[in-house]
Design a protein around this motif. Structure first.
Motif, short mmCIF file in Angstrom:
data_model
loop_
_atom_site.label_atom_id
_atom_site.label_comp_id
_atom_site.label_asym_id
_atom_site.label_seq_id
_atom_site.Cartn_x
_atom_site.Cartn_y
_atom_site.Cartn_z
N ARG A 1 0.83 -1.20 0.00
CA ARG A 1 0.00 0.00 0.00
C ARG A 1 0.86 1.25 0.00
N ASP A 2 1.92 1.25 0.81
CA ASP A 2 2.83 2.41 0.86
C ASP A 2 3.51 2.64 -0.48
N ALA A 3 3.88 1.57 -1.15
CA ALA A 3 4.49 1.71 -2.48
C ALA A 3 3.49 2.26 -3.48
N MET A 4 2.25 1.80 -3.43
CA MET A 4 1.21 2.32 -4.32
C MET A 4 1.02 3.81 -4.09
N ARG A 5 1.00 4.21 -2.83
CA ARG A 5 0.83 5.62 -2.49
C ARG A 5 2.02 6.45 -2.99
N THR B 1 0.92 8.28 -11.12
CA THR B 1 0.56 7.04 -11.82
C THR B 1 -0.22 6.15 -10.87
N ILE B 2 -1.32 5.61 -11.33
CA ILE B 2 -2.11 4.69 -10.53
C ILE B 2 -1.66 3.27 -10.85
N ALA B 3 -1.15 2.59 -9.84
CA ALA B 3 -0.70 1.20 -10.01
C ALA B 3 -1.49 0.31 -9.06
N GLU B 4 -1.91 -0.83 -9.54
CA GLU B 4 -2.59 -1.78 -8.66
C GLU B 4 -1.55 -2.44 -7.77
N ALA C 1 2.70 -2.66 -8.03
CA ALA C 1 3.59 -1.91 -7.14
C ALA C 1 4.51 -2.81 -6.32
N LEU C 2 4.38 -4.12 -6.48
CA LEU C 2 5.18 -5.04 -5.67
C LEU C 2 6.68 -4.87 -5.88
N SER C 3 7.10 -4.58 -7.09
CA SER C 3 8.55 -4.44 -7.32
C SER C 3 9.12 -3.28 -6.53
N LEU C 4 8.40 -2.16 -6.46
CA LEU C 4 8.87 -1.02 -5.67
C LEU C 4 8.82 -1.36 -4.19
N ALA C 5 7.75 -2.01 -3.74
CA ALA C 5 7.64 -2.40 -2.33
C ALA C 5 8.81 -3.29 -1.92
N ALA C 6 9.18 -4.23 -2.78
CA ALA C 6 10.29 -5.12 -2.49
C ALA C 6 11.61 -4.37 -2.46
N ALA C 7 11.81 -3.46 -3.40
CA ALA C 7 13.05 -2.68 -3.44
C ALA C 7 13.19 -1.81 -2.20
#
Length: 68
Positions: free
Chosen positions: A21-25, A33-36, A40-46
């Motif tokens: 959720r934080d990465a999506m935000r 950009t609106i990402a589901e 957004a999982l790749s950014l959350a993982a990074a």
């Protein structure tokens, strides 16, 4: 899908729903950009794994999301 990806990956990173959720935000705030969640999982993982080194490229995709 993991069984197909395992032979061509070096590993996996697990993230929480809150990190997703934080990465999506963050994507929405910084790039408008609106990402589901899955997108957004790749950014959350990074962001979650501070041991990653070198340039990191995150593929962001999917706009299928309920904005509520």
């Amino acid at each position: 899908m993991w069984e197909r990806m395992r032979p061509v990956t070096d590993g996996a990173i697990t993230v929480t729903l809150e990190q997703t959720r934080d990465a999506m935000r963050l994507i929405a705030e910084k790039t408008r950009t609106i990402a589901e969640g899955a997108g957004a999982l790749s950014l959350a993982a990074a962001l979650a794994d501070q041991s990653l080194e070198g340039p990191i490229v995150c593929i962001v995709s999917g706009g299928n999301i309920d904005l509520k």
